[in-house]
Design an enzyme around this catalytic site. Sequence first.
Site, PDB file in Angstrom:
ATOM      1  N   HIS A   6     -27.354  20.406   2.300  1.00 43.28           N
ATOM      2  CA  HIS A   6     -27.636  20.938   0.963  1.00 43.28           C
ATOM      3  C   HIS A   6     -26.744  22.145   0.710  1.00 43.28           C
ATOM      4  O   HIS A   6     -26.599  22.976   1.607  1.00 43.28           O
ATOM      5  CB  HIS A   6     -29.104  21.348   0.867  1.00 43.28           C
ATOM      6  CG  HIS A   6     -29.431  21.963  -0.457  1.00 43.28           C
ATOM      7  ND1 HIS A   6     -29.549  21.208  -1.611  1.00 43.28           N
ATOM      8  CD2 HIS A   6     -29.625  23.261  -0.818  1.00 43.28           C
ATOM      9  CE1 HIS A   6     -29.818  22.012  -2.623  1.00 43.28           C
ATOM     10  NE2 HIS A   6     -29.876  23.259  -2.170  1.00 43.28           N
ATOM     11  N   CYS A  31       0.833  -1.211   0.000  1.00 37.94           N
ATOM     12  CA  CYS A  31       0.000   0.000   0.000  1.00 37.94           C
ATOM     13  C   CYS A  31       0.866   1.258   0.000  1.00 37.94           C
ATOM     14  O   CYS A  31       0.712   2.128  -0.855  1.00 37.94           O
ATOM     15  CB  CYS A  31      -0.931  -0.029   1.209  1.00 37.94           C
ATOM     16  SG  CYS A  31      -1.810   1.502   1.476  1.00 37.94           S
TER      17      CYS A  31
HETATM   18  P1  FAD Z   1       1.278  -5.998   1.941  1.00 35.91           P
HETATM   19  O1  FAD Z   1       0.964  -4.548   1.927  1.00 35.91           O
HETATM   20  O2  FAD Z   1       1.600  -6.649   0.651  1.00 35.91           O
HETATM   21  O3  FAD Z   1       2.476  -6.181   2.972  1.00 35.91           O
HETATM   22  C1  FAD Z   1       3.072  -7.409   3.237  1.00 35.91           C
HETATM   23  C2  FAD Z   1       4.482  -7.176   3.731  1.00 35.91           C
HETATM   24  O4  FAD Z   1       4.995  -8.412   4.221  1.00 35.91           O
HETATM   25  C3  FAD Z   1       5.442  -6.736   2.634  1.00 35.91           C
HETATM   26  O5  FAD Z   1       6.103  -5.564   3.045  1.00 35.91           O
HETATM   27  C4  FAD Z   1       6.421  -7.899   2.479  1.00 35.91           C
HETATM   28  O6  FAD Z   1       7.755  -7.471   2.210  1.00 35.91           O
HETATM   29  C5  FAD Z   1       6.359  -8.533   3.859  1.00 35.91           C
HETATM   30  N1  FAD Z   1       6.702  -9.960   3.890  1.00 35.91           N
HETATM   31  C6  FAD Z   1       6.177 -10.951   3.117  1.00 35.91           C
HETATM   32  N2  FAD Z   1       6.661 -12.154   3.511  1.00 35.91           N
HETATM   33  C7  FAD Z   1       7.505 -11.906   4.534  1.00 35.91           C
HETATM   34  C8  FAD Z   1       8.290 -12.745   5.367  1.00 35.91           C
HETATM   35  N3  FAD Z   1       8.264 -14.066   5.233  1.00 35.91           N
HETATM   36  N4  FAD Z   1       9.036 -12.163   6.313  1.00 35.91           N
HETATM   37  C9  FAD Z   1       9.050 -10.816   6.487  1.00 35.91           C
HETATM   38  N5  FAD Z   1       8.317  -9.984   5.749  1.00 35.91           N
HETATM   39  C10 FAD Z   1       7.542 -10.519   4.787  1.00 35.91           C
HETATM   40  N6  FAD Z   1      -6.107  -1.013  -1.667  1.00 35.91           N
HETATM   41  C11 FAD Z   1      -6.993  -0.101  -1.216  1.00 35.91           C
HETATM   42  O7  FAD Z   1      -7.692  -0.368  -0.243  1.00 35.91           O
HETATM   43  N7  FAD Z   1      -7.133   1.115  -1.839  1.00 35.91           N
HETATM   44  C12 FAD Z   1      -6.400   1.448  -2.921  1.00 35.91           C
HETATM   45  O8  FAD Z   1      -6.543   2.550  -3.465  1.00 35.91           O
HETATM   46  C13 FAD Z   1      -5.451   0.509  -3.409  1.00 35.91           C
HETATM   47  N8  FAD Z   1      -4.698   0.808  -4.486  1.00 35.91           N
HETATM   48  C14 FAD Z   1      -3.766  -0.096  -4.915  1.00 35.91           C
HETATM   49  C15 FAD Z   1      -3.009   0.222  -6.035  1.00 35.91           C
HETATM   50  C16 FAD Z   1      -2.071  -0.664  -6.505  1.00 35.91           C
HETATM   51  C17 FAD Z   1      -1.245  -0.290  -7.707  1.00 35.91           C
HETATM   52  C18 FAD Z   1      -1.875  -1.914  -5.830  1.00 35.91           C
HETATM   53  C19 FAD Z   1      -0.845  -2.880  -6.308  1.00 35.91           C
HETATM   54  C20 FAD Z   1      -2.628  -2.240  -4.722  1.00 35.91           C
HETATM   55  C21 FAD Z   1      -3.586  -1.341  -4.251  1.00 35.91           C
HETATM   56  N9  FAD Z   1      -4.394  -1.643  -3.153  1.00 35.91           N
HETATM   57  C22 FAD Z   1      -5.326  -0.735  -2.725  1.00 35.91           C
HETATM   58  C23 FAD Z   1      -4.301  -2.951  -2.455  1.00 35.91           C
HETATM   59  C24 FAD Z   1      -3.493  -2.813  -1.167  1.00 35.91           C
HETATM   60  O9  FAD Z   1      -2.233  -2.253  -1.455  1.00 35.91           O
HETATM   61  C25 FAD Z   1      -3.333  -4.191  -0.519  1.00 35.91           C
HETATM   62  O10 FAD Z   1      -4.607  -4.765  -0.345  1.00 35.91           O
HETATM   63  C26 FAD Z   1      -2.669  -4.076   0.838  1.00 35.91           C
HETATM   64  O11 FAD Z   1      -1.395  -3.490   0.719  1.00 35.91           O
HETATM   65  C27 FAD Z   1      -2.532  -5.457   1.514  1.00 35.91           C
HETATM   66  O12 FAD Z   1      -1.906  -5.295   2.747  1.00 35.91           O
HETATM   67  P2  FAD Z   1      -1.168  -6.515   3.469  1.00 35.91           P
HETATM   68  O13 FAD Z   1      -0.754  -5.964   4.802  1.00 35.91           O
HETATM   69  O14 FAD Z   1      -2.006  -7.713   3.424  1.00 35.91           O
HETATM   70  O15 FAD Z   1       0.110  -6.847   2.582  1.00 35.91           O
END
Ligand code: FAD
Length: 480
Positions: free
Chosen positions: A459, A44
């Site tokens: 409004h 994100c």
């Molecule tokens: P992530 O943000 O993917 O974070 C996971 C983290 O875990 C990463 O930093 C990774 O390095 C780390 N990791 C993985 N495995 C390991 C390990 N074994 N050990 C240590 N670290 C590890 N969502 C919205 O709600 N609104 C939006 O406008 C929006 N726009 C987006 C635009 C784009 C271009 C993209 C690609 C996505 C967008 N999203 C949006 C989706 C949103 O970014 C994701 O749903 C969100 O980031 C998921 O969060 P998360 O914490 O599950 O995982």
Amino acid sequence: MTQGFDYDLAIIGAGVGGHGAAIHAVSCGLKVAIIEAADMGGTCVNRGCIPSKALLAASGRVRDLRNAHHLKTLGIQLGSVDFDRGAIANHANTIVSKLRGDLTNSLKRLNVDVIQGWGKIASAQKITVETDKGEKTITAKDIILAPGSIPFVPPGIEIDGKTVFTSDDAVRLESLPKWIAIIGSGYIGLEFSDIYTALGCEITMIEALDQLMPTFDPDIAKLAERVLIAPRDIETKVGLLAKKIIPGSPVIIELADFKTKEVVEVLEVDACLVATGRVPVSKNLGLETVGVETMRGYIPVNDKMQVLAAAGEPIANLWAIGDVNGKMMLAHSASAQGIAAVENICGRSREVDYLSIPAAAFTHPEISYVGMTEPAAKELGKAEGFEVASVKSYFKGNSKAIAEGETDGMAKVIYRKDTGELLGVHIFGLHASDLIQEAANAIAQRDSVNTLAFRVHTHPTLSEVLDEAFKRAAGAAAGH
Ligand code: FAD
């Protein structure tokens, strides 16, 4: 702190999900460690919501300022409007760095231990982390897995990060090729087509299914196509699969018929953005050591976010949140799941209500929705024996939209005919992403359109588009 453990809670992954869970856990009095292998803030902050919205903000301004016809109706005349690609890219990068710093500092301030390295389950309640300085083992009473997702690149597509790339590279806006093919018409493809066309690129959008924007309500998709696609420099090709993509100058794209898989067309373009969805990061996490089998890569969880073993029963003290469980791959859904997991860890039962989680595409104008599409609501109605109705209201009848000269837009409200319960709301139009929150809150309360029709709206505001729809629905429910 729980006796016999290094931490009450250890979280693998410092994306929005892991970060939200850590902050909430601290507020609940838990001692927390968070393990991150790459950039704090995850997708994100670094490669998703934040940089893409920064690019949309800047490119949207260019689009507005170049819309001489619209400006003239407001009595404004401008000379030529120029932009600097590098400066727009810097705007996004600066925001990313600032938010990443803020997020890291917030965790430090709260005494969360941040461990840099790859985390893996070693056994129940034990994690090993591969750090720069070697392997480190920590124990925690509870473990939350929040490793997120990465772009899905279908077989046959070669990424070079320059001429053929995913959103990970696109958010850096390192170039603005004249002709860009975008594979996929989901929200990422749509948002980038908005950015690129505002900055003067031509787009060919390729969608494997028969309809563009297949995840949106059909009426909204139809209107969005009329406003966001047809009048812009966008050519669309549906029912076609990008079977092979070879990077270079030009980029060669072999398009096959989605059904027969026969190659029917070859495109030569300047660049190609592959926006074909995302896949969970669940390999090399040590899941097998605790008996977890992933499903198409997703970690199976129940509604409390407990990880399920192969036989389906929850594994004690192990939780998975965010994109990796595939329930709803959005930033705010990941943090809601993190908070729910922590509440359950603290012994207060909590489940996430997905029906009331809104979603948005930040195009100009925006698209947003919460709850069910009309076809999905009708299917549920058929299965459970109730009738579904829908009403629409339009931005062209709204005073604020008229004042802004931004009257392209519609709100669609879907509800149960018998009780009036709100089942879904879909909005296309100016500030749709902000407008949807009222509907999300209403669905969270399982409100009826008959109640909502009496809520008073300021409004003149765009929120009256929804007010109008609720009143129409209540009127229709009352038979007038
Ligand atoms: P992530 O943000 O993917 O974070 C996971 C983290 O875990 C990463 O930093 C990774 O390095 C780390 N990791 C993985 N495995 C390991 C390990 N074994 N050990 C240590 N670290 C590890 N969502 C919205 O709600 N609104 C939006 O406008 C929006 N726009 C987006 C635009 C784009 C271009 C993209 C690609 C996505 C967008 N999203 C949006 C989706 C949103 O970014 C994701 O749903 C969100 O980031 C998921 O969060 P998360 O914490 O599950 O995982």
